[in-house]
Design a protein around this motif. Sequence first.
Motif, PDB file in Angstrom:
ATOM      1  N   ALA A 146       0.832  -1.206   0.000  1.00 15.61           N
ATOM      2  CA  ALA A 146       0.000   0.000   0.000  1.00 15.61           C
ATOM      3  C   ALA A 146       0.866   1.255   0.000  1.00 15.61           C
ATOM      4  O   ALA A 146       0.566   2.239  -0.688  1.00 15.61           O
ATOM      5  CB  ALA A 146      -0.930  -0.012   1.208  1.00 15.61           C
ATOM      6  N   ILE A 177      -2.518  -5.796  -3.020  1.00 13.60           N
ATOM      7  CA  ILE A 177      -2.061  -4.639  -2.246  1.00 13.60           C
ATOM      8  C   ILE A 177      -1.798  -5.133  -0.829  1.00 13.60           C
ATOM      9  O   ILE A 177      -2.716  -5.480  -0.087  1.00 13.60           O
ATOM     10  CB  ILE A 177      -3.110  -3.512  -2.240  1.00 13.60           C
ATOM     11  N   LEU A 180      -1.540  -2.929   4.087  1.00 13.33           N
ATOM     12  CA  LEU A 180      -2.304  -1.706   4.308  1.00 13.33           C
ATOM     13  C   LEU A 180      -2.447  -1.478   5.812  1.00 13.33           C
ATOM     14  O   LEU A 180      -2.913  -2.352   6.538  1.00 13.33           O
ATOM     15  CB  LEU A 180      -3.690  -1.824   3.669  1.00 13.33           C
ATOM     16  N   LEU A 193      -5.351   5.410  -3.170  1.00 17.27           N
ATOM     17  CA  LEU A 193      -5.765   4.012  -3.017  1.00 17.27           C
ATOM     18  C   LEU A 193      -7.222   3.833  -3.413  1.00 17.27           C
ATOM     19  O   LEU A 193      -7.589   2.879  -4.118  1.00 17.27           O
ATOM     20  CB  LEU A 193      -5.548   3.567  -1.567  1.00 17.27           C
TER      21      LEU A 193
END
Length: 269
Positions: A146, A177, A180, A193
């Motif tokens: 991320a 991804i 995060l 994002l």
Amino acid sequence: MTATAPAMSEARLYQQLRAHLGYLKLNDAADALPRVLDIARAEGLSLTAALERLLDIEVAATEARKLAGRLRFACLPEPWTISDFDFSAQPGVDEKLVRDLATLRFLDDAANVLFVGPPGVGKTMLSVGLARAAADAGHRVYFTTAADLAARCHKAALEGRWATCMRFFAGPRLLVIDELGYLPLPGDGASALFQVINQRYLKSSTILSTNVGIADWASAFGDATVAAAMLDRLLHRAAVVGIDGPSYRLRAHQRHADTLRAAAAARAA
């Protein structure tokens, strides 16, 4: 002279065949031709069977090159597969759900996968395992964290390449991804994002791993509106895999340490 003529003709045919294969860029088939001809002669293969075996070698080599290209593009951090994951070491994982995800049916629905849990429980390993399965199946895959995604989008915006950056992240059939919530995103990171997820919404699949519980996204990302919009798109078609168990990574380290200690003890004895 009559006896040698057929042999010379056969030699010319062989060289012409190799030249034809090379001209068509069937180089692996050309390299395998002598071996296949020897096998055909020894096993009495028909012309059709020998030709199929020769072309099968070329097809396998072509597929291997394509897979290698997909894996280079994917940027997977490790060569993990789902079979490498020790489900018995991580009882917090729903093995039946993960096995179902490994069939890749979720890609047909452009559905998403969210791995949610504390650090070390195997989220990244499972994400990579699913990504590798997708690459093996012929799909275009890309892996990023991320933080890296946000930094790349931020740089693209400063350089006037925002649309190009969005097209890049919209392209893969599966985007992973990772991490995060582990590192703070830059000021416009949450917005970037969201826009990547929005670009992919209902078109292609995203796997996202996070240590932030879904209920805490608004406070974690500092923008309740963006967090809600992001979750709305991610969860519309999604499998949420919550992992609440011991650290898979620490257990692996412990096993490795125990092995080293046992080996040291054996040498001392």
